[in-house]
Design a protein around this motif. Structure first.
Motif, mmCIF file in Angstrom:
data_model
loop_
_atom_site.group_PDB
_atom_site.id
_atom_site.type_symbol
_atom_site.label_atom_id
_atom_site.label_comp_id
_atom_site.label_asym_id
_atom_site.label_seq_id
_atom_site.Cartn_x
_atom_site.Cartn_y
_atom_site.Cartn_z
ATOM 1 N N PRO A 352 1.167 2.295 0.130
ATOM 2 C CA PRO A 352 0.232 3.999 0.484
ATOM 3 C C PRO A 352 0.654 4.997 0.455
ATOM 4 N N PHE A 355 0.133 8.044 -1.405
ATOM 5 C CA PHE A 355 -0.922 8.730 -1.826
ATOM 6 C C PHE A 355 -1.363 10.144 -0.903
ATOM 7 N N ASP A 356 -0.931 9.792 0.034
ATOM 8 C CA ASP A 356 -1.486 10.695 1.368
ATOM 9 C C ASP A 356 -0.014 11.780 0.757
ATOM 10 N N ILE A 388 0.125 3.229 -5.206
ATOM 11 C CA ILE A 388 -1.119 3.538 -4.853
ATOM 12 C C ILE A 388 -2.190 2.465 -5.485
ATOM 13 N N TYR A 393 -7.390 1.354 -3.076
ATOM 14 C CA TYR A 393 -8.361 2.466 -3.491
ATOM 15 C C TYR A 393 -9.066 2.757 -4.834
ATOM 16 N N LEU A 395 -9.193 3.717 -7.458
ATOM 17 C CA LEU A 395 -9.058 4.430 -8.388
ATOM 18 C C LEU A 395 -8.811 4.221 -9.778
#
Length: 493
Positions: A352, A355-356, A388, A393, A395
């Protein structure tokens, strides 16, 4: 000084007596087989010899520096080592520096050899002294392998099977440990240097050597045949882009394009399979970063070797025995944003934290870089999207793809070919989206044309003929557009 040096004489003639007993067996075995079915028995006997002992070891012994080590040598070494442990006071030995401790060990071992009346040449005795010093103070049988700069990987599969990679090819060696207990002791010695541990409660561990070489240990009960130790070695002399050109990994024109990508702060993702040279390429790319930029690196085990003066190195931390205190890669990447970085470099994107990293690339930290495992630039984009998504998340896919397109500018694909050579096979731009699809274009590709008489793959890095890549305006902003145009023109001829 280190306790009483006992003088029980245990003569090592027993190992010497076993050796002659071992030699008659092969001579005696064919005799009963010869009379009756002389034509049939040699045929089934041949394949086991080729598979187990003749073909592989003959190739393996050549690259190892320590020379031939017979079974008698290892038995003698074990006898002397056990006598040393019974004699020496390890608590007092630990108070000495390495040189003094080595001298004391050599004196005691020489005395044990004379007491036990061990018959060996001066060269064999010197090798034995060095081996025992390595066992007590260093990494034991690994020391000669770590000293060689041409070895890329060391793979230990239990106490008696050690493989190395030289020139892109994996070979069996004649290096061995006394037993799995010695191997486990050396594994614990390595990981404890950076405050980590490996045991039955925590049988998997990532660590590093003082020079940055990456270490992975997996111990019983997960590893059935004894501890498995893997070391990805770093060369003492750090590779530069010119070295990659000399190796044929990239053409001079392609290297110039990579230099412009690194210097013009273009967000870059380096993709490739295991052992394809991603970290080496990332190290080379960071050499083009200006010395007045603040760079922060995030890694599972710190192995990047940046040459800039303003570098902050961060490393993840596993949980303790109570399961507390874990610091993940995502925690590090999120914390980077509060440390006023100009570039963020993630050693390897696995989850993950992708994403950052994309958020960092899209919020003013231009020129950020990272690596991930993928077999093509298109697959690298799919992996980023899937990582991601796995982060939970929620999304939609379209939003994730738009984020990828807005963050990543260039994907560099590295590959290890079947002949063991490493090549940069693609320099690919990420252009945008068309419907649900991310649009990319290749600037450079490696075109394989065949093999030479030695089995080496022959090919050429070629430009795809694109005169103005999407990062042309960025290159012009930094005054490098003329160099970019000349490199692309030269590669298309």
């Amino acid at each position: 000084m280190f306790g009483r040096r006992t003088a029980q004489a245990q003569e090592p003639i027993a190992p010497a007596a076993k050796k002659p007993a071992a030699t008659p067996r092969p001579a005696a075995a064919p005799k009963p087989q010869a009379p009756a079915p002389a034509a049939k028995k040699p045929i089934p006997a041949a394949p086991p010899r080729v598979a187990s002992g003749a073909a592989t070891p003959s190739k393996a012994i050549q690259p190892i520096e320590i020379g031939g080590r017979s079974d008698e040598y290892f038995q003698t070494k074990t006898t002397i080592f056990n006598a040393l442990i019974d004699t020496i006071d390890l608590s007092q030995l630990g108070q000495l520096d390495t040189e003094s401790a080595a001298e004391e060990i050599r004196d005691i071992v020489n005395e044990i050899i004379s007491i036990k009346n061990v018959q060996m040449s001066i060269a064999e005795q010197e090798a034995l002294l060095q081996d025992i010093c390595n066992d007590v103070l260093g990494y034991g049988p690994l020391e000669p392998l770590l000293a060689r700069d041409d070895i890329a990987d060391i793979m230990v599969n239990g106490a008696s099977r050690v493989f190395i990679e030289v020139g892109g090819k994996i070979q069996l060696t004649n290096v061995r440990f006394r037993d799995n207990a010695q191997l486990m002791n050396i594994c614990q010695r390595i990981v404890s240097q950076i405050g980590r541990r490996v045991d039955e409660a925590s049988p998997i561990c990532d660590a590093r050597l003082p020079d940055g070489s990456r270490v992975n240990v997996i111990a019983p009960p997960l590893s059935i045949d004894g501890p498995a130790l893997t070391i990805r070695k770093f060369k003492k002399d750090k590779l530069k882009m010119q070295d990659l050109i000399n190796f044929g990994s990239i053409s001079p024109e392609g290297a110039k394009v990579l230099e412009i990508i690194g210097a013009c702060r273009i967000n870059t993702l380096i993709s490739g399979g295991t052992g394809s040279g991603k970290t080496t390429l990332l190290n080379c790319m960071t050499s083009f970063i200006e010395h007045d930029e603040r760079v922060i690196t995030c890694e599972d085990a710190a192995e990047l070797q940046l040459q800039q003066p303003h570098v902050v190195r961060l490393e993840t931390r596993p949980p303790n025995l109570e399961g507390q205190g874990e610091v993940t890669m995502r925690d590090l990447v999120k914390n980077c944003l509060r440390m006023r970085p100009e570039r963020i470099i993630v050693g390897e994107v696995r989850g993950p934290e992708a994403f950052d990293l994309l958020q960092a690339m899209n919020t003013g930290h231009d020129g950020s870089m990272g690596t991930l495992h993928a077999n093509s630039p298109r697959e690298a984009l799919q992996r980023i999207e899937s990582m991601i998504t796995m982060g939970g998340y929620g999304l939609p896919s379209k939003t994730i793809r738009e984020m990828i397109v807005g963050s990543i500018d260039v994907i560099i694909q590295a590959a290890r070919l079947r002949d063991g050579s490493r090549r940069i096979t693609h320099i690919t731009e990420v252009l945008g989206t068309e419907g649900e699809t991310i649009i990319t274009q290749d600037l450079f590709v490696y075109d394989m044309s065949g093999e030479d008489e030695n089995g080496k793959i022959v090919g050429k890095h070629k430009s795809t003929g694109i005169a103005r890549p999407a990062f042309w305006d960025r290159a012009r902003y930094y005054g490098r557009e003329q160099e970019l145009a000349m490199a692309l023109d030269a590669a298309s001829e």
